[in-house]
Write an enzyme that holds these catalytic residues in place. Structure first.
Site, short mmCIF file in Angstrom:
data_model
loop_
_atom_site.label_atom_id
_atom_site.label_comp_id
_atom_site.label_asym_id
_atom_site.label_seq_id
_atom_site.Cartn_x
_atom_site.Cartn_y
_atom_site.Cartn_z
N GLU A 423 -20.27 -26.16 -5.94
CA GLU A 423 -20.24 -27.20 -6.99
C GLU A 423 -20.62 -28.58 -6.49
OE1 GLU A 423 -16.57 -27.08 -9.18
OE2 GLU A 423 -16.89 -25.03 -9.82
N GLU A 498 -16.97 -17.81 -9.24
CA GLU A 498 -15.64 -18.37 -9.49
C GLU A 498 -15.36 -18.28 -10.98
OE1 GLU A 498 -14.71 -22.07 -7.38
OE2 GLU A 498 -13.55 -22.70 -9.13
C1 GAL Z 1 -13.59 -25.39 -9.58
C2 GAL Z 1 -13.61 -25.76 -8.11
C3 GAL Z 1 -12.30 -25.42 -7.44
C4 GAL Z 1 -11.15 -25.88 -8.27
C5 GAL Z 1 -11.22 -25.25 -9.63
C6 GAL Z 1 -10.06 -25.61 -10.52
O1 GAL Z 1 -14.55 -26.05 -10.30
O2 GAL Z 1 -14.64 -25.07 -7.46
O3 GAL Z 1 -12.25 -26.00 -6.16
O4 GAL Z 1 -11.19 -27.25 -8.34
O5 GAL Z 1 -12.41 -25.71 -10.24
O6 GAL Z 1 -10.22 -25.02 -11.78
#
Ligand code: GAL
Length: 808
Positions: A423, A498
């Site tokens: 990200e 993710e």
């Molecule tokens: C994502 C990020 C993670 C965490 C997560 C929380 O965008 O990669 O590190 O912050 O969101 O929802």
């Protein structure tokens, strides 16, 4: 010196720690690398503890306390909502960082003189500076990368005197937006080798042409010569099965290496009827590389590896050893209750065991390289790994960090992917694409056997960014993958890098913004998140998504989304920060494992709400569910695949039961019973036998139970621990994301019926007695045996999934 020419032992014991800065001037004469040690005075026949350039440190007599590594000093700090740090305070779980010093005194035998002595760090938070006997040996920034210093020249040998290592750790600057801890939080090693040796991380073993009959191994070995003369040598390589020790191949090759230089030797060997590595059968081999000069053994180096094939296919997704293999992954930071980021190996094994019990087959080390210990355990226990680089960075330092990760980790069969960034703001830009391409090219050169990827949350279609890597990660956006990625790029390899970010607090059924709790029904998930149910059904409907890495396996310190202070920890986990399962854990377990499972929520203690409808849910993989309240059937319902069932049940105390049927037959059942008042403490250890190695741990799970032994789901009694015998109390926790109690304490309140105590073995065998007491409750005692030779069967024990159903 060891007979094999190489010795390497952990250097974790015997350190002193000092919190706070000690101004240390750089040397002027002798240059930055010192050279002044031998001008330092002897005091009472001993060298100054920290010589000359570190004199100021020596003057700080007070405030040094003994510690054992791995160590995270943040756990001794108070939680504080520091307005100067703004939102960064919350990211780090409101635990301040700062500066700390470590020092260690040790003797080096005279016989080691002339050999190469390396001081190796698996990971030190933030900026670290290392001095040995007053010589500045090195400075690093990057808390997630292993590094090593050759300290041979500046050591004192035999009667020359003792040696002192001083390490400054400046953890002031964060590298991420999660809890990173502070200190020498991974292992330290001292290695001694001959001047002709296999270089550090000096082997690379790959397998190709896999069939049931054969596999071709290619073994690359880097030989390093530190002398000023060309040296002939013989490299003998033996391949053995790790468990049985059976030799399956051997090779010999003669060559020579130039003065002060390296030589890369390539060898090829056929392994007959290879046994393949997989998460289900993590079969391992060992390559033993022996270096001889004039028939004398100068080095013996071991590499553990596995034979397996992997393929990412635009239609079928991930293919392991020839068969489609959906990735059931979780993303994880490294911390845990009781220890912060200073994870003993046995605790890493405990976390992996809990994930495997959930049915998880993959671990994403978010958002940085994992510890070597974690990868060794993933190899042995069977867990695929997405190995992630910290930053999008093609500066010389960025590329050095990246190559260290790849070279260190490329023999691990568990590692299947190199994630180059997560990200980053430059995603989708042409400049970002240039940086990513440079990183991707380097990674592919260092390891042509695994794909590169980027875990992206935007920019999938612009700047040529997505094209810079082999696989395009979709953080959350994979729900739009069909539109954004797939239809425009039918050949694109895609992974759900993710997903979810489903915020729930264990044992809580109503959002509570004041206390900072999220309901287990998932009513306060962030805008970018979705239910794990949605995450997984996307993968099942679109195999090209390859799999998913849920955010996260465990709650972690920091990122207290959606709340802030007083909430100090995240709520994203399938399990809480102690590894106690939340309801959602069972939803995933039902999806990811085949055994019939029925899970019922919420608990059945709702005093004062008699007659009021309670939202009841069942998570199951059975076909039909019958719900029964106090012996009366509330009906039988058909279950739609990958979904949950829901009822409104007027509350009456007693027993709420759910029975799951498959093809008409009862396959699984569970019940929620209204508990009485807190009456007693119940203790249960994950293992009753641990190794007396000064490092092993037992996780003691604490429950507050009523007179009949049922867990009291709201109990928050404070429990005091007393540990006697062959071990000590390492830390405590309770999974409450808003608790400001210290994890380094001898007591802890229960949270919704449970708490955790971590007990660590000493180095002598014997019983470790854990006594738990609380006002008004019957106490409990449990004994864990620390055994001098327990190492051999430790791992097997770690894989036994005992008693977890108590935590429903
Ligand atoms: C994502 C990020 C993670 C965490 C997560 C929380 O965008 O990669 O590190 O912050 O969101 O929802």
């Amino acid at each position: 010196m060891s007979a094999s020419g190489r010795s390497r032992g952990d250097f974790d014991q015997g350190w002193l720690f000092h919190k706070g800065d000690i101004p240390i001037p750089y040397a002027v004469k002798g240059g930055m690398t010192g050279g002044l040690t031998d001008c330092a005075q002897r005091e009472e026949g001993e060298w100054l503890d920290i010589a000359y350039v570190n004199k100021e440190a020596q003057q700080v007599q007070d405030g040094w306390s003994p510690v054992r590594l791995p160590h995270d000093w943040c756990l001794d700090e108070q939680y504080v909502n520091d307005p100067e740090l703004g939102s960064r305070a919350g990211s780090h779980g409101y635990l301040p960082t700062g500066i700390g010093f470590y020092r260690k005194r040790f003797a080096m035998p005279a016989g080691e003189h002339g050999r190469t002595i390396a001081l190796q760090f698996d990971g030190v938070t933030g900026r670290s500076t290392v001095w040995v006997n007053g010589h500045l040996i090195g400075e690093r920034f990057g808390g997630y990368t292993s590094f090593s210093y050759d300290i041979s020249d500046v050591l004192r040998y035999g009667t020359e005197g003792d040696n002192v290592i001083l390490v400054k750790v400046d953890a002031t600057d964060f590298e991420g937006w999660w809890y990173e801890g502070s200190g020498i939080y991974r292992h330290v090693w001292l290695q001694s080798t001959n001047s002709l040796q296999v270089a550090d991380s000096g082997t690379f073993i790959t397998a190709s042409n896999l069939s049931d009959e054969q596999a071709t191994l290619r073994i690359e070995t880097r030989i390093s010569n530190k002398e000023e003369l060309e040296r002939p040598f013989e490299l003998r390589t033996f391949i053995k099965e790790s468990e049985s020790g059976r030799e399956v191949g051997a090779l010999v090759m003669q060559s020579k290496v130039v003065d002060i230089g390296e030589k890369v030797i390539e060898q090829e060997l056929i392994v007959e009827t290879p046994r393949l590595w997989s998460p289900e059968q993590p079969f391992l081999y060992i390559a033993i590389s022996e270096v001889y000069e004039n028939n004398q053994l100068l080095d013996r180096y071991e590499t553990t590896f596995g034979i397996r094939s992997l393929l990412f296919d635009a239609d079928r997704g991930f293919v392991l050893n020839g068969s489609p293999y959906p990735i059931k992954g979780t993303s994880n930071h490294q911390d845990f209750a009781g220890v912060g980021v200073a994870m003993p190996d046995a605790l890493i094994a405990y976390k992996l065991k809990l994930l495997k019990e959930m049915g998880c087959n993959a671990y994403r080390s978010a958002h940085h390289p994992p510890s070597p210990a974690l990868l060794d355990l993933c190899d042995r226990m069977g867990m695929l790994v997405m190995n992630e680089n910290r930053k999008l960075d093609s500066s010389s330092r960025g590329l050095e960090e990246l190559s260290r990760m790849v070279i260190r980790d490329r023999n691990h069969p568990s590692v299947i992917l190199w994630s180059l960034e997560n990200e980053e703001v430059l995603e989708g830009t042409v400049m970002g694409a240039r940086i990513l391409r440079t990183m991707s090219k380097l990674t592919r050169k260092l390891d042509p056997t695994r794909p590169t990827m980027a875990a992206m949350n935007h920019g999938w279609s612009s700047g040529g960014y997505a094209e810079a890597v082999d696989i395009v990660g979709y953080n959350y956006g994979h729900r739009g993958a069909d539109l954004d990625g797939r239809s425009k790029n039918p050949d694109r390899l895609i992974i759900g890098s993710e997903s979810a970010s489903f915020t729930t607090t264990r044992g809580i059924y109503e959002d509570d913004p004041v206390k900072g709790y999220c309901s287990a029904y998932g009513t306060s998930i962030p805008s970018w998140g979705c239910s794990p149910e949605r995450s997984w059904s996307d993968v099942i409907q679109h195999p090209f998504l390859t799999g998913v890495f849920l955010w996260t396996g465990f709650d972690y310190r920091g990122e207290p989304t959606p709340y802030e202070w007083p909430c100090i920890g995240s709520h994203f986990g399938m399990m809480d920060s102690c590894g106690f399962p939340k309801d959602i854990y069972y939803f995933m377990r039902a999806l990811w494992r085949d055994e019939p499972l029925v899970h019922l929520l919420p608990h059945w203690n709702w005093p004062g709400r008699e007659g009021e409808p309670i939202r009841v849910m069942v998570y199951t993989n059975c076909d039909m569910i019958e719900l029964i309240l106090n012996g009366r059937s509330l009906g039988l319902r058909q279950v739609q695949p990958m979904s949950s069932l829901e009822w409104q049940v007027p509350y009456e105390p007693g027993e709420l039961k759910a029975i799951g049927r498959n093809q008409g037959e009862v396959a699984a059942e569970t019940e929620r019973i209204t508990s009485g008042k807190p009456h007693a403490i119940f203790l249960e250890a994950d293992r009753l036998l641990i190794a007396a190695d000064g490092a092993d741990i037992a996780a003691i799970r604490v429950s507050i139970v009523d007179m009949r032994g049922y867990v009291v789901p709201y109990a928050d009694t404070e429990v005091s621990f007393c540990v006697e015998g062959a071990g000590l109390l390492l830390g405590v926790g309770n999974g409450n994301p808003s608790s400001h109690e210290s994890d380094r304490a001898s007591s802890r309140r229960a949270f919704n019926g449970h708490a955790l105590a971590l007990v660590q073995a000493g180095s002598e065998g014997g019983g470790i007695t854990v006594k738990a007491a609380a006002a008004g409750l019957l106490p409990a005692v449990l004994t864990v045996e620390a055994h001098p030779a327990a190492g051999a069967f430790m791992e097997e024990a770690a894989l036994l999934g005992e008693g977890e159903e108590r935590y429903v």
